[in-house]
Every structure is written in C-alpha cells, then in structure tokens.
Write a protein that holds these residues in place. Sequence first.
Motif, PDB file in Angstrom:
ATOM      1  N   TRP A   1       0.852  -1.187   0.000  1.00 45.83           N
ATOM      2  CA  TRP A   1       0.000   0.000   0.000  1.00 45.83           C
ATOM      3  C   TRP A   1       0.886   1.234   0.000  1.00 45.83           C
ATOM      4  O   TRP A   1       1.976   1.242   0.585  1.00 45.83           O
ATOM      5  CB  TRP A   1      -0.883   0.053   1.244  1.00 45.83           C
ATOM      6  CG  TRP A   1      -1.891  -1.044   1.325  1.00 45.83           C
ATOM      7  CD1 TRP A   1      -3.097  -1.107   0.697  1.00 45.83           C
ATOM      8  CD2 TRP A   1      -1.790  -2.247   2.101  1.00 45.83           C
ATOM      9  NE1 TRP A   1      -3.754  -2.262   1.030  1.00 45.83           N
ATOM     10  CE2 TRP A   1      -2.962  -2.979   1.895  1.00 45.83           C
ATOM     11  CE3 TRP A   1      -0.806  -2.761   2.948  1.00 45.83           C
ATOM     12  CZ2 TRP A   1      -3.194  -4.212   2.496  1.00 45.83           C
ATOM     13  CZ3 TRP A   1      -1.028  -3.984   3.560  1.00 45.83           C
ATOM     14  CH2 TRP A   1      -2.207  -4.691   3.329  1.00 45.83           C
ATOM     15  N   TRP A   2       0.414   2.275  -0.665  1.00 46.15           N
ATOM     16  CA  TRP A   2       1.097   3.560  -0.563  1.00 46.15           C
ATOM     17  C   TRP A   2       0.063   4.673  -0.654  1.00 46.15           C
ATOM     18  O   TRP A   2      -1.048   4.491  -1.157  1.00 46.15           O
ATOM     19  CB  TRP A   2       2.169   3.713  -1.642  1.00 46.15           C
ATOM     20  CG  TRP A   2       1.649   3.870  -3.039  1.00 46.15           C
ATOM     21  CD1 TRP A   2       1.439   5.023  -3.730  1.00 46.15           C
ATOM     22  CD2 TRP A   2       1.287   2.811  -3.958  1.00 46.15           C
ATOM     23  NE1 TRP A   2       0.969   4.772  -4.994  1.00 46.15           N
ATOM     24  CE2 TRP A   2       0.874   3.425  -5.161  1.00 46.15           C
ATOM     25  CE3 TRP A   2       1.276   1.422  -3.859  1.00 46.15           C
ATOM     26  CZ2 TRP A   2       0.448   2.679  -6.256  1.00 46.15           C
ATOM     27  CZ3 TRP A   2       0.859   0.679  -4.954  1.00 46.15           C
ATOM     28  CH2 TRP A   2       0.454   1.309  -6.129  1.00 46.15           C
ATOM     29  N   MET A   3       0.440   5.834  -0.131  1.00 38.75           N
ATOM     30  CA  MET A   3      -0.442   6.996  -0.154  1.00 38.75           C
ATOM     31  C   MET A   3       0.012   7.953  -1.245  1.00 38.75           C
ATOM     32  O   MET A   3       1.218   8.187  -1.410  1.00 38.75           O
ATOM     33  CB  MET A   3      -0.447   7.675   1.219  1.00 38.75           C
ATOM     34  CG  MET A   3      -1.177   6.852   2.270  1.00 38.75           C
ATOM     35  SD  MET A   3      -0.996   7.478   3.966  1.00 38.75           S
ATOM     36  CE  MET A   3       0.695   6.987   4.330  1.00 38.75           C
ATOM     37  N   ALA A   4      -0.936   8.481  -1.989  1.00 35.86           N
ATOM     38  CA  ALA A   4      -0.640   9.329  -3.144  1.00 35.86           C
ATOM     39  C   ALA A   4      -1.575  10.534  -3.143  1.00 35.86           C
ATOM     40  O   ALA A   4      -2.506  10.638  -2.340  1.00 35.86           O
ATOM     41  CB  ALA A   4      -0.795   8.530  -4.439  1.00 35.86           C
ATOM     42  N   CYS A   5      -1.326  11.456  -4.076  1.00 36.52           N
ATOM     43  CA  CYS A   5      -2.129  12.676  -4.182  1.00 36.52           C
ATOM     44  C   CYS A   5      -3.543  12.369  -4.663  1.00 36.52           C
ATOM     45  O   CYS A   5      -3.746  11.501  -5.521  1.00 36.52           O
ATOM     46  CB  CYS A   5      -1.467  13.663  -5.142  1.00 36.52           C
ATOM     47  SG  CYS A   5       0.106  14.320  -4.541  1.00 36.52           S
ATOM     48  N   ASN A   6      -4.493  13.121  -4.152  1.00 32.05           N
ATOM     49  CA  ASN A   6      -5.898  12.914  -4.497  1.00 32.05           C
ATOM     50  C   ASN A   6      -6.593  14.276  -4.558  1.00 32.05           C
ATOM     51  O   ASN A   6      -7.267  14.696  -3.620  1.00 32.05           O
ATOM     52  CB  ASN A   6      -6.565  12.022  -3.448  1.00 32.05           C
ATOM     53  CG  ASN A   6      -7.997  11.661  -3.795  1.00 32.05           C
ATOM     54  OD1 ASN A   6      -8.380  11.656  -4.963  1.00 32.05           O
ATOM     55  ND2 ASN A   6      -8.796  11.373  -2.789  1.00 32.05           N
ATOM     56  N   TYR A   7      -6.399  14.987  -5.683  1.00 33.96           N
ATOM     57  CA  TYR A   7      -6.911  16.352  -5.838  1.00 33.96           C
ATOM     58  C   TYR A   7      -7.873  16.439  -7.016  1.00 33.96           C
ATOM     59  O   TYR A   7      -7.751  15.690  -7.996  1.00 33.96           O
ATOM     60  CB  TYR A   7      -5.761  17.339  -6.071  1.00 33.96           C
ATOM     61  CG  TYR A   7      -4.867  17.524  -4.863  1.00 33.96           C
ATOM     62  CD1 TYR A   7      -5.119  18.521  -3.928  1.00 33.96           C
ATOM     63  CD2 TYR A   7      -3.775  16.687  -4.657  1.00 33.96           C
ATOM     64  CE1 TYR A   7      -4.310  18.686  -2.824  1.00 33.96           C
ATOM     65  CE2 TYR A   7      -2.956  16.836  -3.540  1.00 33.96           C
ATOM     66  CZ  TYR A   7      -3.235  17.837  -2.632  1.00 33.96           C
ATOM     67  OH  TYR A   7      -2.434  17.996  -1.532  1.00 33.96           O
ATOM     68  N   ASP A   8      -8.798  17.381  -6.922  1.00 37.28           N
ATOM     69  CA  ASP A   8      -9.615  17.749  -8.069  1.00 37.28           C
ATOM     70  C   ASP A   8      -8.722  18.490  -9.077  1.00 37.28           C
ATOM     71  O   ASP A   8      -7.635  18.962  -8.723  1.00 37.28           O
ATOM     72  CB  ASP A   8     -10.751  18.681  -7.636  1.00 37.28           C
ATOM     73  CG  ASP A   8     -11.659  18.049  -6.594  1.00 37.28           C
ATOM     74  OD1 ASP A   8     -11.815  16.807  -6.614  1.00 37.28           O
ATOM     75  OD2 ASP A   8     -12.208  18.804  -5.757  1.00 37.28           O
ATOM     76  N   PRO A   9      -9.172  18.602 -10.331  1.00 35.61           N
ATOM     77  CA  PRO A   9      -8.412  19.462 -11.252  1.00 35.61           C
ATOM     78  C   PRO A   9      -8.259  20.864 -10.671  1.00 35.61           C
ATOM     79  O   PRO A   9      -9.195  21.408 -10.081  1.00 35.61           O
ATOM     80  CB  PRO A   9      -9.283  19.468 -12.514  1.00 35.61           C
ATOM     81  CG  PRO A   9     -10.051  18.185 -12.455  1.00 35.61           C
ATOM     82  CD  PRO A   9     -10.329  17.952 -10.987  1.00 35.61           C
ATOM     83  N   ILE A  10      -7.074  21.437 -10.817  1.00 39.14           N
ATOM     84  CA  ILE A  10      -6.845  22.790 -10.306  1.00 39.14           C
ATOM     85  C   ILE A  10      -7.598  23.780 -11.193  1.00 39.14           C
ATOM     86  O   ILE A  10      -7.428  23.798 -12.411  1.00 39.14           O
ATOM     87  CB  ILE A  10      -5.341  23.113 -10.278  1.00 39.14           C
ATOM     88  CG1 ILE A  10      -4.661  22.248  -9.215  1.00 39.14           C
ATOM     89  CG2 ILE A  10      -5.114  24.590  -9.983  1.00 39.14           C
ATOM     90  CD1 ILE A  10      -3.196  22.525  -9.039  1.00 39.14           C
ATOM     91  N   ALA A  11      -8.438  24.595 -10.568  1.00 37.17           N
ATOM     92  CA  ALA A  11      -9.226  25.575 -11.313  1.00 37.17           C
ATOM     93  C   ALA A  11      -8.465  26.904 -11.375  1.00 37.17           C
ATOM     94  O   ALA A  11      -7.756  27.273 -10.436  1.00 37.17           O
ATOM     95  CB  ALA A  11     -10.577  25.780 -10.640  1.00 37.17           C
ATOM     96  N   ARG A  12      -8.624  27.608 -12.486  1.00 45.15           N
ATOM     97  CA  ARG A  12      -7.983  28.918 -12.651  1.00 45.15           C
ATOM     98  C   ARG A  12      -8.923  29.826 -13.417  1.00 45.15           C
ATOM     99  O   ARG A  12      -9.791  29.371 -14.181  1.00 45.15           O
ATOM    100  CB  ARG A  12      -6.662  28.787 -13.397  1.00 45.15           C
ATOM    101  CG  ARG A  12      -6.788  28.110 -14.750  1.00 45.15           C
ATOM    102  CD  ARG A  12      -5.479  28.079 -15.507  1.00 45.15           C
ATOM    103  NE  ARG A  12      -5.572  27.274 -16.718  1.00 45.15           N
ATOM    104  CZ  ARG A  12      -6.141  27.660 -17.858  1.00 45.15           C
ATOM    105  NH1 ARG A  12      -6.688  28.873 -17.930  1.00 45.15           N
ATOM    106  NH2 ARG A  12      -6.191  26.863 -18.901  1.00 45.15           N
ATOM    107  N   ASP A  13      -8.758  31.139 -13.210  1.00 42.21           N
ATOM    108  CA  ASP A  13      -9.544  32.068 -14.015  1.00 42.21           C
ATOM    109  C   ASP A  13      -8.891  32.215 -15.385  1.00 42.21           C
ATOM    110  O   ASP A  13      -7.821  31.671 -15.658  1.00 42.21           O
ATOM    111  CB  ASP A  13      -9.690  33.416 -13.302  1.00 42.21           C
ATOM    112  CG  ASP A  13      -8.384  34.183 -13.187  1.00 42.21           C
ATOM    113  OD1 ASP A  13      -7.330  33.637 -13.586  1.00 42.21           O
ATOM    114  OD2 ASP A  13      -8.399  35.318 -12.696  1.00 42.21           O
TER     115      ASP A  13
END
Length: 459
Positions: free
Chosen positions: A280-292
């Motif tokens: 098992w390993w832990m990794a990033c879990n983000y929504d797409p980065i929003a920008r204007d």
Amino acid sequence: MRSSQPTLPRIVLAFAAAIMFAASATSAFAGIGLGRGQAVGGVMIDPQGNVRAATPAEQKEMAEVIRAAMNEPAGQLAQVTEKRVISLAKLQNALRQVHETGGHIGDEAAFLAGLQRIEYVVVDEENQDLLLVGPAEPWELRADGSVVGKQSGGSVLRLDDLLTAFQSVETARRDGGIRCSIEPTAEGRMRLRSFLKNVKLRPGQNPAFLEAGMREAFGAQMVSLAGVPTTSRFARTLVAADFEMKRIAMALTESPVRGLPSYLEMARNKRQSAAQSPRWWMACNYDPIARDGDGRVWKISGQGVKTMTEEDIVAADGSVESDGRQDPLALKWAETMTEKFGELSTERSVFRDLRNVMDLAVVATLITQEQLDRKSGLDLSVLRGQDSLVETANYELPQSLSPQCSFIHGRAGWTVTASGGVNINAFGVVDNQVESADLQTLVVARDNGDDTRWWWDSK
C-alpha cells in the motif's frame, strides 16, 4: 536581494525556549521545527534511528516542552475564519527583519497564522505579491504533543514545510516526484522463506508465537527517500505516515476509526498465497486545479490523499516485481482507508501532517511551474533559500529500521505484508487544470493598515 548584514547568523526556525531544551535533551518534538526533535505526529524516530510509536511518557514530555515554548493565540489569531490571507511578500520581509535583528521566529510564523489549508493562490500584480488564502483557526496542544486547530482538530500548516516545499521543486522534478518507501531486503525475504519451510502448525494453532522469530529472520527494512532533503521535517513526516499506515493495516496498532479494520482482520481465514504480498502507498488525491481566464486566481481542492495498492510478486531470490495486479481484499482496505482518511487524520495527526506537506508541495510546484512569481513581480529568493536567511531544523533520518510486518497463515500458506510508501506527484496535480469563470469574482481585500503585518482576514 541579499541581506545587507551577511555576517549575522541565519534565522533558526524554532522557539528560543525549545532550542535551549533541545540542546540539552536527547529527544524533543519535531512538529514545530524544534532544534533536534525526534517525533512527528506521535511517531518517534530516536537518535539511533529506531522508528516506533512514542510512549505515553515521551508524548507527555514532548507536550511539556512545546507548552513552555508556545504562546496562546490572541486577537484575530484566536478567531476562526474561512478566508485568512498570507502575503508572501510581507512574510519574506518579516523573515528578513528577524534575520537582521538576530531574533527567532515565533509560533505565529511557525504555524503560518493558524492556516489549516491553502485553497487559493492569488497573483497580485499591483502590489508585486502572491497571496495564499484558506481557512484558519486558533491552535492548541494535544496531550501527544501535536499542535492542531481548536475547532477541526487538524494539524496546522508549518513554515518549515513550506520552505522545504519551495526549495525542493527542482529536486522533485529531477527525481520524478517526492517519494518515500520502507522496504524489506531480498536477503531478508529469503531468510524468512527458509524459516517458514521448517514451520508446521497443528490444526487450530495460533501462529502468533512465531512472529518474533519471523521478524528476526526478516531483518531490517530499508528507508528510501527522493525529492526532498532527508534531513527535513517534511521527509520525517513521509516516513512517519508510512510507518503508521502499515501499523494500522497490519494490526500492529488498533485502528482509531470505526469502520477501518486492519487488513489482517479482513483477510482472516481467506486463501493466501506465499508468493504474493500486498503493498500500500499513499498518493495525491486532488480535483483538477481551477484557474480564471487570466491565470491570476487558482483554486486547489480535493481530499488531498488516497491509498493505493498492488501486489508484489516475490521471486525465489527474494526480489520483487509487480505487474500492476490488485488483490481485491487489499484494494478494499485501500479504498476504506481513503474513505475514512478525514476521520483518521483527525485521530492520528501524522496523516493530516502528510496532507499538509502534499498541499504545500502542490502550491510550491504550481507557483514555480506557472511562473506566478514572475507574473506578480515578486522575488521569492527567501522562501526558495537563495538568500540563506532561514535555517530549518535538521534531523538524522534512519537508513533502516526494525521490521514492521505482519503475517497471515491462510489455507494456501503464509503471506507477509511489509511494504509501503508515499508518492507525491505534484507536477501531475498541477498539469491537471480547468478554467473556471467563477474565480473571476473572488475578492481578497488587502490589509493596508500595517505594512509589517504579513497576514489578515478577508471577507
């Protein structure tokens, strides 16, 4: 710009009282950049390189040291807010001022004004500044020595981790990300296999009595780090989080969260294969980065951390490889830990510490990758360490540690679970972007009443 007083010592990122303690004691708490701290989130890494859970007595000692060094948050710092703003330009000026006066950084800066998360990065061209915006709350000290928000119970963000994140972007790019793993050796796997060949259990016999001998045969596990300095608190957080995840998965400590059993409990009486071992390993879990549309306002969201798994295939010589297959039971445990991560990180602060360093790695990578400092006209030389003004705490990280592993005796033989790690691919997170018109309406009012104040609350 370099300081006009280069002969002054670099700022030591610590409290004066804590530095004096650390100079005379053999162990201290590492969570707030104390001189020679040994623990992160209740996990102890002692001077001999042993990684283990801190004892209640050690936790009490750590808490007493920090309590003597901390000040109670006052004024606005004692208030909960959904939008605290940190000016990186003014923060750097504050660090330069401390350097020039030969002082020490206090807890207000060490805890980044109580910030719990960075939700927005705002380019302020008019003031040649970059603003970090997110929820904040007053902090308090737990009995185990963790410093957390009074309302949420989540670990506060740390200045020393922010510095490490900025200073490690190019290293992480070169190394293919930020990674940590704690792995058995091939020789250890072979010794264990030899040991198990001579084991015959009677029907219904509990194999627990064999575990001491099995761990001795398995031997030390090797610590591997990439992407960040091994002497940083950031690195120790990765090791401590990996260590604690494995302890929960393998029933070496009781899970603090209802609905998150150990993997061993889930796998009991299931068919096991001695040639396979879940990782098992832990990794990033983000929504797409929003920008204007102009790339001046950026929003970072998502849980932050997920747990992943695959099967290690153990060869006759003790080496391992993986073809990407996932054991359904190991996958279920990984998905359960991901689902319960929010609760888990409140109960065990090391997991919130992990999410915090992931958040800071993403923020530092976003600013660097998108050249937001150039867009704003801000020179980030202090935070990037180019001025050598700030000295973060340095720790000796062990190259190996005593085996943390568990053993399952199933209908098809023994399965050993011992491998794991952390993988922070901040570049992949930053590359995943979407444009959002809603961000054009974000208003972050500046505090123009005090030129030296580097944080404020905005409505």
